[in-house]
Design an enzyme around this catalytic site. Sequence first.
Site, PDB file in Angstrom:
ATOM      1  N   LYS A  95       0.812  -1.222   0.000  1.00 39.26           N
ATOM      2  CA  LYS A  95       0.000   0.000   0.000  1.00 39.26           C
ATOM      3  C   LYS A  95       0.847   1.275   0.000  1.00 39.26           C
ATOM      4  O   LYS A  95       0.499   2.254  -0.667  1.00 39.26           O
ATOM      5  CB  LYS A  95      -0.952   0.009   1.189  1.00 39.26           C
ATOM      6  CG  LYS A  95      -0.293   0.033   2.556  1.00 39.26           C
ATOM      7  CD  LYS A  95      -1.333   0.032   3.663  1.00 39.26           C
ATOM      8  CE  LYS A  95      -0.675   0.030   5.043  1.00 39.26           C
ATOM      9  NZ  LYS A  95       0.177   1.203   5.257  1.00 39.26           N
ATOM     10  N   THR A  96       1.958   1.285   0.757  1.00 38.76           N
ATOM     11  CA  THR A  96       2.799   2.479   0.787  1.00 38.76           C
ATOM     12  C   THR A  96       3.370   2.765  -0.596  1.00 38.76           C
ATOM     13  O   THR A  96       3.468   3.922  -1.030  1.00 38.76           O
ATOM     14  CB  THR A  96       3.939   2.309   1.807  1.00 38.76           C
ATOM     15  OG1 THR A  96       3.381   2.022   3.095  1.00 38.76           O
ATOM     16  CG2 THR A  96       4.778   3.572   1.897  1.00 38.76           C
ATOM     17  N   ASP A 130      -3.477   7.216   4.873  1.00 43.42           N
ATOM     18  CA  ASP A 130      -2.994   5.851   5.097  1.00 43.42           C
ATOM     19  C   ASP A 130      -3.620   5.289   6.370  1.00 43.42           C
ATOM     20  O   ASP A 130      -3.949   6.037   7.293  1.00 43.42           O
ATOM     21  CB  ASP A 130      -1.471   5.880   5.220  1.00 43.42           C
ATOM     22  CG  ASP A 130      -0.854   4.493   5.204  1.00 43.42           C
ATOM     23  OD1 ASP A 130      -1.535   3.550   4.752  1.00 43.42           O
ATOM     24  OD2 ASP A 130       0.295   4.361   5.633  1.00 43.42           O
ATOM     25  N   GLU A 131      -3.783   3.980   6.439  1.00 46.47           N
ATOM     26  CA  GLU A 131      -4.329   3.288   7.625  1.00 46.47           C
ATOM     27  C   GLU A 131      -5.678   3.881   8.038  1.00 46.47           C
ATOM     28  O   GLU A 131      -5.931   4.142   9.218  1.00 46.47           O
ATOM     29  CB  GLU A 131      -3.339   3.359   8.796  1.00 46.47           C
ATOM     30  CG  GLU A 131      -1.951   2.824   8.501  1.00 46.47           C
ATOM     31  CD  GLU A 131      -1.893   1.309   8.433  1.00 46.47           C
ATOM     32  OE1 GLU A 131      -2.960   0.662   8.459  1.00 46.47           O
ATOM     33  OE2 GLU A 131      -0.773   0.780   8.355  1.00 46.47           O
ATOM     34  N   GLN A 172      -7.553  -5.275   9.501  1.00 45.37           N
ATOM     35  CA  GLN A 172      -6.443  -4.926  10.387  1.00 45.37           C
ATOM     36  C   GLN A 172      -6.790  -3.770  11.324  1.00 45.37           C
ATOM     37  O   GLN A 172      -5.893  -3.094  11.833  1.00 45.37           O
ATOM     38  CB  GLN A 172      -5.202  -4.579   9.562  1.00 45.37           C
ATOM     39  CG  GLN A 172      -4.679  -5.748   8.737  1.00 45.37           C
ATOM     40  CD  GLN A 172      -3.373  -5.429   8.042  1.00 45.37           C
ATOM     41  OE1 GLN A 172      -2.323  -5.320   8.662  1.00 45.37           O
ATOM     42  NE2 GLN A 172      -3.441  -5.273   6.732  1.00 45.37           N
ATOM     43  N   ARG A 180       2.204 -11.222   9.834  1.00 42.52           N
ATOM     44  CA  ARG A 180       3.561 -10.656   9.978  1.00 42.52           C
ATOM     45  C   ARG A 180       4.605 -11.687   9.548  1.00 42.52           C
ATOM     46  O   ARG A 180       5.750 -11.345   9.289  1.00 42.52           O
ATOM     47  CB  ARG A 180       3.860 -10.272  11.427  1.00 42.52           C
ATOM     48  CG  ARG A 180       2.982  -9.248  12.103  1.00 42.52           C
ATOM     49  CD  ARG A 180       2.771  -8.001  11.313  1.00 42.52           C
ATOM     50  NE  ARG A 180       1.529  -8.106  10.541  1.00 42.52           N
ATOM     51  CZ  ARG A 180       1.188  -7.274   9.555  1.00 42.52           C
ATOM     52  NH1 ARG A 180       2.024  -6.321   9.203  1.00 42.52           N
ATOM     53  NH2 ARG A 180       0.041  -7.399   8.931  1.00 42.52           N
TER      54      ARG A 180
END
Length: 710
Positions: free
Chosen positions: A28-29, A216-217, A247, A602
């Site tokens: 995503k970044t 973001d997020e 998330q 993760r």
Amino acid sequence: MKLNPQQMEAVNHTTGPALILAGAGSGKTRVIVHRIARLITEYGIPPRQILAVTFTNKAASEMRERILAMPDLPESCPVMISTFHSLCARLLRWEHTYAGLMPGFTICDDTEQLARIKRVMVDLHMSTDHLKPREVLTAISHAKNRFLTPETLKREAGKNVFMQATAQVYQAYEDGLRADQTVDFDDLIVRIVRLFRDEPVVLEKYQERFRYILIDEYQDTNPAQYELINLLGRRYRNVMVVGDDDQSIYRWRGAEVSNILNFPNDYPGARIIKLEQNYRSTGVILAAASELMRHNTIRTPKTLWTERSGGTKIGVETWPTDREEAEAAAREIRSLVNDGYVEWQDVAVFYRTNAQSRIIEEVFTKERLPHRVVGNISFFKRKEVKDILAYIRLTLNPSDSSAMMRVINVPRRGIGKTTVQVIQSVATERGVDLFTAAETMTGSERLANHKQQAVAGFVELVHDLIRHERNHPPDEFMTYCLERTAYRDVLQHDASSEAAASLEIVDEFMNMVGDFAQRVKGSLTDFADYLSLVSGEEDDGVEGSQSMVSLMTLHNAKGLEFRVVFMTGLEEGLCPLLRAAERDSIDHLEEERRLVYVGMTRAMERLFMFGAGRRFLHGQVSEQVPSRFLSELPVQYTERLRRSTKPASPQLIQSNKEYEIGQRIRHASLGTGTILHVAGSGPKAKLLIHFDRFGRKKIQAGLANLTRLH
């Protein structure tokens, strides 16, 4: 690495609202950075009209560096990349007149907030034993982010005693902030939202400035952050939000997963793009994590996939005790390292609560496994940094009574509690701040002459700092500040190891301000804002963790990745962490499942999910039941590490057997403990045992009925 079709679709989106549902490890970044570059280079959007917002300074810094590294962008690329709090701190500085604040207003971080809450509760004669200051502060924070005033909260409280008390503390706390020309972290956003609501001219100014907004997020936004973005984006609707409802794990901080789920309703006609290709984990891990999330009902369906098909099955096991769980993790980690599969820093151990780390640390230390607990006290929360920051705050804003209270006698200058109480009384009587009251103490009959001189010396010190700050950059001012206050001299003349450690912190602080002066070339106010904002974030603890296994809570694991992950404590009541009031809460259970999903995703290559049949909790041994989340994992993706998972029965320690250091035992009257030392053998053996409730006791083995726990 080329952009995949879905990433390219998001990058090429130009105008109008867009929701990018970015699954774990889906890049995503990278999408955000490439879209910003595309807006500038392909569509000619002026960089200053682009606003990108994320949640941590670390994430903002990484995004900024990646944008500057993009080809074809101008060297000077003034895209506003910021956290929510940094953005609003800047806007509040720019618009302080509209906000009713003086230019040098102070920002207090969470540590200072808690200190203020404690002082208010003392003033109100409230017991901190029955009413926990941290819980009160959390309730006030949630109230602020829902735009509730103390009066509104009091009305909502009804007969709820805790909320009634909280409303009372809230009012006094707000009065103190207002008197000191200070704002807290929540105020930064809430005040800007209210300013935008009340002053259309100011809102229009920033709607024109920030025509293209990327968040973001987005799943982690609270009501205040949600309202801020909607106000800024209302005019042009060029709002792209990126996040993953699967998330969303910060409900306890006020985050509302409904913000991302309702985005299509808030912005009719919004383009929805799903990033489902994962670049981190194996196919086995992704498939198991996806199946787990199908048990949640409040979510947007998505299916993660990867070109890395297959992979090793997930190792699942319930060990007899928490110690054996930790020993199993240590054993597996050492085996993987010895086989050359990974290095220590490639491995992480996750747990649901901080209390679980004790037994893991104990075992890893005994087994000589290099490890680091992520989330320890950060540099910015050290006493020395807080002291220096208080001097900076007092220099910029002499009305900041909290800053003055912290350093008025640091280093010691003969101004004790009694003298401070006199100054506080004068301030209350005259309706002024503490520093103004201190300025009037010379010649006061309330203080002895030597106390007057001590206070006068402190007042002159502050005036000297104020004069020096006006004509010098931050690094030169800080050198003068440490000399003028004798802060460094006192430490240098102290031969203790604690003072030596403190000097290292002070020296590191000066390194930081020197770097800031070169890199930013800002004012002392800019530096103070930077310090306050950074110190409010938890230390992620990952920097400098080379050659060590990382131990951390599942919440701290968000945003990280490791080749091998061990998830521990997968038991009912622990993970999911279900308190009595939450056992029937679907929302809470689904957030706990999302937390496990975050932990699973993760892992890049190997994943182990452990629990224990018996665990030491809340001062006693508790029989545990395996987490429901383990049963929700498809069996084709998991493997048991041993056949028997039945908890071992306690064994009576026989008087003719040797005792071992580190052995956990139970005594009939003293409870549970750990053997620290053994002298002799058989029934006359002398045991030094540290009991959990009663401390160290010497016991003769033959005279004690001891039960072996592990």
